[in-house]
Design a protein around this motif. Structure first.
Motif, PDB file in Angstrom:
ATOM      1  N   SER A 162      22.458  13.402  80.585  1.00 28.78           N
ATOM      2  CA  SER A 162      23.537  12.800  80.162  1.00 28.78           C
ATOM      3  C   SER A 162      24.554  13.381  81.319  1.00 28.78           C
ATOM      4  O   SER A 162      25.530  12.793  81.684  1.00 28.78           O
ATOM      5  CB  SER A 162      23.908  13.576  78.834  1.00 28.78           C
ATOM      6  N   MET A 163      24.224  14.684  81.951  1.00 26.54           N
ATOM      7  CA  MET A 163      25.204  14.956  83.155  1.00 26.54           C
ATOM      8  C   MET A 163      25.150  14.172  84.309  1.00 26.54           C
ATOM      9  O   MET A 163      26.030  13.738  85.092  1.00 26.54           O
ATOM     10  CB  MET A 163      25.063  16.467  83.432  1.00 26.54           C
ATOM     11  N   ALA A 164      23.955  13.540  84.588  1.00 27.32           N
ATOM     12  CA  ALA A 164      23.841  12.706  85.805  1.00 27.32           C
ATOM     13  C   ALA A 164      24.594  11.636  85.666  1.00 27.32           C
ATOM     14  O   ALA A 164      25.017  10.759  86.313  1.00 27.32           O
ATOM     15  CB  ALA A 164      22.399  12.366  85.949  1.00 27.32           C
ATOM     16  N   ARG A 165      24.519  11.075  84.379  1.00 19.84           N
ATOM     17  CA  ARG A 165      25.280   9.831  83.858  1.00 19.84           C
ATOM     18  C   ARG A 165      26.649   9.897  84.139  1.00 19.84           C
ATOM     19  O   ARG A 165      27.398   9.129  84.905  1.00 19.84           O
ATOM     20  CB  ARG A 165      25.089   9.401  82.322  1.00 19.84           C
ATOM     21  N   GLU A 166      27.154  11.210  83.594  1.00 21.40           N
ATOM     22  CA  GLU A 166      28.848  11.353  83.559  1.00 21.40           C
ATOM     23  C   GLU A 166      29.073  11.668  85.094  1.00 21.40           C
ATOM     24  O   GLU A 166      30.155  11.075  85.607  1.00 21.40           O
ATOM     25  CB  GLU A 166      28.881  12.805  82.880  1.00 21.40           C
ATOM     26  N   PHE A 189      25.082  22.097  90.805  1.00 20.90           N
ATOM     27  CA  PHE A 189      25.793  23.188  90.300  1.00 20.90           C
ATOM     28  C   PHE A 189      26.456  23.057  88.938  1.00 20.90           C
ATOM     29  O   PHE A 189      26.312  24.073  88.264  1.00 20.90           O
ATOM     30  CB  PHE A 189      26.891  23.219  91.496  1.00 20.90           C
ATOM     31  N   ALA A 190      27.023  22.163  88.519  1.00 18.64           N
ATOM     32  CA  ALA A 190      27.539  21.769  87.362  1.00 18.64           C
ATOM     33  C   ALA A 190      26.452  21.860  86.264  1.00 18.64           C
ATOM     34  O   ALA A 190      26.631  22.592  85.177  1.00 18.64           O
ATOM     35  CB  ALA A 190      28.019  20.325  87.329  1.00 18.64           C
ATOM     36  N   THR A 191      24.982  21.488  86.740  1.00 14.53           N
ATOM     37  CA  THR A 191      24.173  21.581  85.653  1.00 14.53           C
ATOM     38  C   THR A 191      23.545  23.009  85.503  1.00 14.53           C
ATOM     39  O   THR A 191      23.629  23.379  84.391  1.00 14.53           O
ATOM     40  CB  THR A 191      22.664  20.818  86.058  1.00 14.53           C
ATOM     41  N   MET A 448      16.919  10.726  90.219  1.00 14.11           N
ATOM     42  CA  MET A 448      16.343   9.506  90.772  1.00 14.11           C
ATOM     43  C   MET A 448      16.540   8.387  89.888  1.00 14.11           C
ATOM     44  O   MET A 448      16.976   7.192  90.235  1.00 14.11           O
ATOM     45  CB  MET A 448      15.086   9.634  91.076  1.00 14.11           C
ATOM     46  N   HIS A 449      16.188   8.416  88.420  1.00 12.72           N
ATOM     47  CA  HIS A 449      16.181   7.533  87.530  1.00 12.72           C
ATOM     48  C   HIS A 449      17.572   6.848  87.339  1.00 12.72           C
ATOM     49  O   HIS A 449      17.651   5.713  87.362  1.00 12.72           O
ATOM     50  CB  HIS A 449      15.594   8.088  86.295  1.00 12.72           C
ATOM     51  N   ASN A 450      18.655   7.780  87.237  1.00  9.24           N
ATOM     52  CA  ASN A 450      20.160   7.282  87.079  1.00  9.24           C
ATOM     53  C   ASN A 450      20.553   6.684  88.216  1.00  9.24           C
ATOM     54  O   ASN A 450      21.107   5.602  88.121  1.00  9.24           O
ATOM     55  CB  ASN A 450      20.954   8.509  86.684  1.00  9.24           C
ATOM     56  N   VAL A 451      20.308   7.105  89.667  1.00  4.08           N
ATOM     57  CA  VAL A 451      20.763   6.775  90.762  1.00  4.08           C
ATOM     58  C   VAL A 451      20.251   5.345  90.956  1.00  4.08           C
ATOM     59  O   VAL A 451      21.188   4.310  91.162  1.00  4.08           O
ATOM     60  CB  VAL A 451      20.910   7.370  91.827  1.00  4.08           C
TER      61      VAL A 451
END
Ligand code: HEM
Length: 492
Positions: A162-166, A189-191, A448-451
């Motif tokens: 969810s963080m990658a999506r955001e 870093f945020a994760t 990788m999945h998200n990007v």
């Protein structure tokens, strides 16, 4: 006296003092004995020794040259060097057999040792004598292992997803061009802030991130504490983070006392609630060091791997297509808002091969050091007690004996049983192998999945240089031009 003269005076005093320390130490370290020491030269300059060559080959983009030149000149097994911040007696073990030997000699011949600059970020504790041997690191390692155990890892996947999506929605989607290197650091870093300390407020994350980046930039730098040096900035950054971490820890203590629901929240809460066999709680400084250790060990490494995956996928469109195919199959098997899970990660086999090939050619960490706890012999040479030993990814990752056509980006090398043992070592090996390997694997694959399922991209600066300072870094922050899939043209 003007500023320039003052600087020259201070530097001269500093250099002369270092030379004196060096001469005293040299007398104590077995030089001039008839031991068969590993071959190698110490360099012409006292103290600085071979450091300039080490730094110049790295900055010139060929860190493997430092190793290759010496293995061909002296011995393919082990050579001796001398590096500022590490010491005058460093044995560099080379090739698969050198790695194998060091990885299996822990506590028998060698013990963990980190350059002095690595301890600048730490809270002082009674155990720390300002040297850099094991300093409560077993306890820290245990906590990190607890944080990284498989059950915990599985619960992080939806959070990372969810963080990658955001992150992609906020920091990539609105733009035509982004700087992938800085952004991957921002995401990792945020994760970490969220999973370790439940910090989600972007302002708070940014407040921690600035001093932290000073620390990571200076931690492996030359240990010259002079205004303006990376080392000096890192010391200041370390002080700021320690203050910030202490206030976070104290605030959480208070919250736990007021509300028991906070108890199992994250690693920080778990550490605050842990008691030893005598019922004693962990000290605030120990907790701070554990969090700092995890942040430092994971930050630049995982983000570098992610950024270089982005780099190679831009350079090799046919590999991008294969990754996209694998990831779209996973996407299609899920509902639109359903987050990734452990089973999905296991299906990302080709994507992981791409990530491994990325880490072979652009390793996020260069290797590490140990200290000899006794005299021992390797390949006919004696390594005296007290010497530092070094293993490095650069002695195998680009060696044509292990990786034919080594400069070629070819993920199929990782098919089947993959490379020969002890040749692909981005995470080290043996009992000291990186405990964050699985965490890193999951985080890289989730990203990788998200990007790839959202964007195609091209490098904005195809001739961008890669420098090693000492970490693998794209010289201009890896600018890329991005296009969301819905608008993507076939020609891209
Ligand atoms: C692509 C990502 C990463 C790479 C390439 C990497 C690589 C390494 C390497 C080469 C070492 C030194 C091993 C040795 O001394 O022989 C190491 C140590 C370590 N890593 Fe990682 N690492 C990564 C991510 C992480 C993450 C995500 C964490 C934590 C969540 C982590 C935690 C640690 C710790 C605690 C150590 C010290 C272990 C010890 O001294 O016992 N690393 N890592």
């Amino acid at each position: 006296m003007d500023l320039f003269c003052t600087c020259v005076l201070y530097l001269s005093i500093f250099y002369v003092s270092l030379c004196l320390v060096y001469l005293v130490r040299k007398r104590k370290s077995g030089h001039g004995t008839d031991l068969n020491l590993p071959p190698g030269k110490l360099g012409y300059w006292p103290i600085i020794r071979e450091t300039l060559d080490f730094v110049m080959t790295s900055r010139g983009g060929t860190p493997e040259k430092f190793v290759r030149d010496r293995t061909s000149m002296y011995s393919p097994e082990v050579f001796r060097t001398s590096l500022l911040g590490v010491g005058n007696d460093v044995a560099v073990f080379c090739g698969a057999s050198g790695n194998k030997f060091l990885f299996s000699s822990e506590n028998k011949y060698i013990t963990s040792w980190w350059p002095r600059s690595m301890v600048i970020a730490k809270f002082p504790t009674e155990a720390v004598d300002n040297s850099s041997k094991e300093t409560g690191s077993t306890k820290m390692r245990n906590f990190i292992l607890e944080f990284l155990k498989p059950e915990s890892l599985q619960s992080y996947i939806p959070v990372m997803d969810s963080m990658a999506r955001e992150h992609l929605e906020a920091d990539w989607a609105p733009y035509k061009e982004v700087r992938a290197f800085s952004l991957s650091k921002k995401y990792t870093f945020a994760t970490s802030c969220r999973l370790l300390m439940s910090i989600q407020n972007p302002t708070h994350v940014a407040r921690l991130s600035h001093p932290f980046s000073l620390v990571t930039a200076g931690i492996m730098s030359l240990p010259i504490n002079f205004p303006g040096t990376a080392f000096n900035k890192a010391i200041q950054g370390g002080k700021n983070i320690r203050e910030e971490l202490l206030s976070i820890i104290r605030r959480r203590k208070k919250e736990i006392m007021e509300n028991e629901d906070m108890a199992a929240k994250d690693l920080l809460s778990r550490m605050l609630l842990t008691k030893d066999e005598n019922g004693r709680a962990m000290k605030e400084t120990e907790i701070g060091n554990t969090i700092m250790g995890k942040l430092i060990a994971s930050q630049d490494t995982t983000s570098t791997a992610i950024a270089f995956v982005v780099n190679y996928l831009a350079e090799y469109p046919h590999i991008y297509e294969q990754v996209l195919k694998e990831q779209m199959e996973i996407s299609r098997s899920k509902g639109p808002d359903e987050l990734l899970n452990w089973e999905d990660i296991q299906k990302m086999r080709y994507s992981w091969m791409v990530a491994c090939e990325t880490m072979r050619l652009s390793p996020p960490a260069r290797g590490s050091f140990r200290e000899a706890v006794t005299d021992f012999t390797y390949s006919g040479y004696t390594i005296p007690k007290g010497w530092k030993t070094h293993w490095t990814v650069y002695s195998t990752h680009k060696d044509a004996r292990y990786f034919p056509d080594p400069e070629k980006f070819d993920p199929s090398r990782f098919q089947g049983s993959g490379p020969a043992p002890f040749t692909f070592v981005p995470f080290g090996g043996g009992p000291r192998m990186c405990p964050g390997k699985e965490y890193a694997r999951v985080q890289i694959l989730v990203f990788m999945h998200n990007v790839v399922t959202k964007f195609r991209w091209k490098k904005a600066n195809p001739s961008e240089k890669i420098i090693y300072s000492p970490n693998t870094t794209p010289a201009s922050d890896l600018p890329i031009r991005i296009e969301p899939h819905t608008q993507a043209k076939d020609s891209m």
